[in-house]
Design an enzyme around this catalytic site. Structure first.
Site, PDB file in Angstrom:
ATOM      1  N   GLU A  24      38.246-136.923 -23.462  1.00  0.00           N
ATOM      2  CA  GLU A  24      37.605-138.181 -23.630  1.00  0.00           C
ATOM      3  C   GLU A  24      38.884-139.043 -24.137  1.00  0.00           C
ATOM      4  O   GLU A  24      39.716-138.733 -24.677  1.00  0.00           O
ATOM      5  CB  GLU A  24      36.584-138.306 -24.849  1.00  0.00           C
ATOM      6  CG  GLU A  24      36.868-137.745 -26.182  1.00  0.00           C
ATOM      7  CD  GLU A  24      36.345-138.151 -27.338  1.00  0.00           C
ATOM      8  OE1 GLU A  24      36.035-139.353 -27.421  1.00  0.00           O
ATOM      9  OE2 GLU A  24      35.662-137.416 -28.184  1.00  0.00           O
ATOM     10  N   LYS A 159      30.822-133.973 -36.758  1.00  0.00           N
ATOM     11  CA  LYS A 159      31.899-134.302 -37.688  1.00  0.00           C
ATOM     12  C   LYS A 159      30.970-134.202 -39.214  1.00  0.00           C
ATOM     13  O   LYS A 159      29.910-134.648 -39.271  1.00  0.00           O
ATOM     14  CB  LYS A 159      32.366-135.820 -37.536  1.00  0.00           C
ATOM     15  CG  LYS A 159      33.189-135.665 -36.397  1.00  0.00           C
ATOM     16  CD  LYS A 159      34.163-137.031 -36.238  1.00  0.00           C
ATOM     17  CE  LYS A 159      33.306-137.798 -35.261  1.00  0.00           C
ATOM     18  NZ  LYS A 159      33.197-137.501 -33.969  1.00  0.00           N
TER      19      LYS A 159
HETATM   20  N1  PSU Z   1      35.628-136.520 -32.105  1.00  0.00           N
HETATM   21  C1  PSU Z   1      36.779-136.592 -32.767  1.00  0.00           C
HETATM   22  N2  PSU Z   1      37.269-138.082 -32.888  1.00  0.00           N
HETATM   23  C2  PSU Z   1      36.592-139.184 -32.529  1.00  0.00           C
HETATM   24  C3  PSU Z   1      35.364-138.775 -31.733  1.00  0.00           C
HETATM   25  C4  PSU Z   1      35.062-137.557 -31.716  1.00  0.00           C
HETATM   26  O1  PSU Z   1      37.523-135.761 -33.282  1.00  0.00           O
HETATM   27  O2  PSU Z   1      36.990-140.379 -32.583  1.00  0.00           O
HETATM   28  C5  PSU Z   1      34.568-140.056 -31.020  1.00  0.00           C
HETATM   29  C6  PSU Z   1      33.822-139.759 -30.167  1.00  0.00           C
HETATM   30  O3  PSU Z   1      34.208-140.357 -29.091  1.00  0.00           O
HETATM   31  C7  PSU Z   1      32.377-139.712 -30.388  1.00  0.00           C
HETATM   32  C8  PSU Z   1      32.302-140.927 -31.201  1.00  0.00           C
HETATM   33  O4  PSU Z   1      31.540-140.048 -29.190  1.00  0.00           O
HETATM   34  O5  PSU Z   1      33.453-140.669 -32.149  1.00  0.00           O
HETATM   35  C9  PSU Z   1      31.127-141.129 -31.858  1.00  0.00           C
HETATM   36  O6  PSU Z   1      30.959-142.461 -32.232  1.00  0.00           O
HETATM   37  P1  PSU Z   1      29.639-142.976 -32.802  1.00  0.00           P
HETATM   38  O7  PSU Z   1      29.214-141.902 -34.155  1.00  0.00           O
HETATM   39  O8  PSU Z   1      29.730-144.386 -33.113  1.00  0.00           O
HETATM   40  O9  PSU Z   1      28.820-142.646 -31.755  1.00  0.00           O
END
Ligand code: PSU
Ligand code: MN
Length: 304
Positions: A24, A159
Site C-alpha cells: 500500500e 494497530k
Molecule cells: N499500517 C501501518 N501504517 C499505516 C497504515 C497501516 O503500519 O499508516 C494505514 C493503512 O493505510 C490503513 C490506515 O488502512 O492506516 C488506517 O486508517 P484509518 O484508521 O483512518 O482507516
C-alpha cells in the site's frame, strides 16, 4: 477513462501463476516520515523479490489506480507525503474524476489489487475500531473492505492504538477469518501479544494457502486476515508502548483531531515520543510480513 493500470512485470507474473504481492501507499505517504518511508517501501519490494515474488506497490496517479509503481513513483509518494490525499473507499470517485494522486489505505489497496487480479497484500497493521468508538463511531473502512473484497491481507495484527477486542468483534460479525501465523494470539502491532485469541493458528505457509483456497472455492465473499507477530527482538516493551499510546490518544482528543487524520497523527506522535523506537519496530514488522506474505502467496500458486 481507464481506472487501473498494471505494470507489465506483474501482469506477466499473474498470467504465469507466479506470486504477486500488493503493497500500500498510505503507509508511505501518511504512515512514516521521509526518507524512512521511501527506504522502507523499496526494501519491502526487495524482500518480496528475495522470496520469489513480484511486488506491486499500489497508489493512484493522475486518477489511475496503478498496480506496481516504479521506483520514481514510490519516491514521489514518499517525498510528497501528507500532501497526497489519503484515499479510502468513499474518496475513490472524487480522486478518479479529478485526476488526482491518492495514497491508498488498506481498503483501497484491496479494491485496486482485486481489480488487477492480485490476491495477496502485505502491510503493517490494518485499521480497526478506534478507542472510544462508542461515542465517535470511528471504525476504519478497512474492516468493511475485508468483509467484501477477496484479498488476503498479511499484517502484524491491528494497530495497538485501536480497541482490539472491539476490532475482533467486528471482524467476527462481518465473517472475516482471522488467522494467526504460528500463534494463537492476536498480535498487537508493536508487541506480540494482546491477550486475545485468533480464530485459528496456522502452522505453515501451505496451510494458510489452503484456507485461502477453500474460501474461494466456496465462493465466500470477503478477505482473510493473517496476523503475523513482530519478531521478538524488534518488539517494544508492552507497558512502555501502552503508556505512550495513551498519552498520544489524549493529545489527539485535546487537539480535536478526527476522522482520517487520527491514524497518521497517532503513528507520528508515538514515533516522536519514543524517539524513533516505534518507527523502527514498525519498519521491522513490515519486513517480516513481506517475507511471510510472499511465502504464502508462493504456496498458493503451488497448490493443485
Ligand atoms: N499500517 C501501518 N501504517 C499505516 C497504515 C497501516 O503500519 O499508516 C494505514 C493503512 O493505510 C490503513 C490506515 O488502512 O492506516 C488506517 O486508517 P484509518 O484508521 O483512518 O482507516
Ligand atoms: Mn477512521
Amino acid at each position: 477513462m481507464k481506472s487501473i493500470r498494471i505494470n507489465p512485470e506483474a501482469e506477466q507474473a499473474l498470467r504465469e501463476n507466479r506470486p504477486v504481492v500488493a503493497l500500500e501507499s498510505t503507509i508511505i505517504s501518511h504512515g512514516m516520515p521521509y526518507p524512512q518511508n521511501v527506504e522502507t517501501a523499496l526494501h519491502v519490494e526487495e524482500i518480496v523479490r528475495e522470496h520469489g515474488g513480484v511486488p506491486a506497490t499500489i497508489g493512484i496517479i493522475d486518477g489511475v489506480g496503478v498496480v506496481g509503481m516504479n521506483k520514481e513513483e514510490i519516491e514521489e509518494f514518499g517525498k510528497r507525503g501528507m500532501s497526497i490525499p489519503k484515499v479510502s473507499r468513499r474518496d475513490l470517485p472524487v480522486i478518479m474524476a479529478t485526476g488526482s494522486w491518492g495514497a491508498t489505505t488498506v481498503a483501497t489497496t484491496m479494491i485496486i489489487a482485486d481489480m488487477g487480479g492480485v490476491g495477496f497484500f502485505v502491510t503493517g497493521g490494518i485499521g480497526g475500531v478506534h478507542r472510544g468508538a462508542e461515542t465517535t463511531f470511528d471504525v476504519s473502512a478497512d474492516l468493511e473492505e475485508l468483509a467484501r473484497t477477496d484479498v488476503t491481507v498479511i499484517c502484524a495484527g491491528a494497530k495497538a492504538i485501536l480497541d482490539l477486542p472491539k476490532t475482533l468483534e467486528v471482524l467476527e460479525t462481518k465473517g472475516v477469518p482471522v488467522l494467526g501465523f504460528q500463534t494463537h494470539e492476536l498480535p498487537a502491532f508493536y508487541t506480540r501479544k494482546s491477550g486475545l485469541k485468533v480464530d485459528y493458528e496456522v502452522r505453515d505457509y501451505e496451510e494458510a494457502a489452503k484456507i485461502v483456497k477453500a474460501k474461494r472455492e466456496m465462493g465466500l465473499s470477503g478477505g482473510i486476515l493473517i496476523a503475523n507477530p513482530i519478531p521478538e527482538e524488534y518488539s517494544m516493551p508492552e507497558e512502555e508502548i501502552n503508556a505512550v499510546i495513551e498519552k498520544a490518544t489524549a493529545e489527539m482528543e485535546e487537539k480535536g483531531i478526527r476522522g482520517k487524520e487520527c491514524t497518521p497523527f497517532l503513528l507520528a506522535r508515538i514515533a516522536e515520543i519514543t524517539e524513533g523506537k516505534s518507527l523502527a519496530s514498525n519498519i521491522r514488522l513490515v519486513y517480516n510480513n513481506a517475507a511471510v506474505g510472499t511465502e504464502i502467496a508462493k504456496a498458493y500458486c503451488g497448490l493443485k
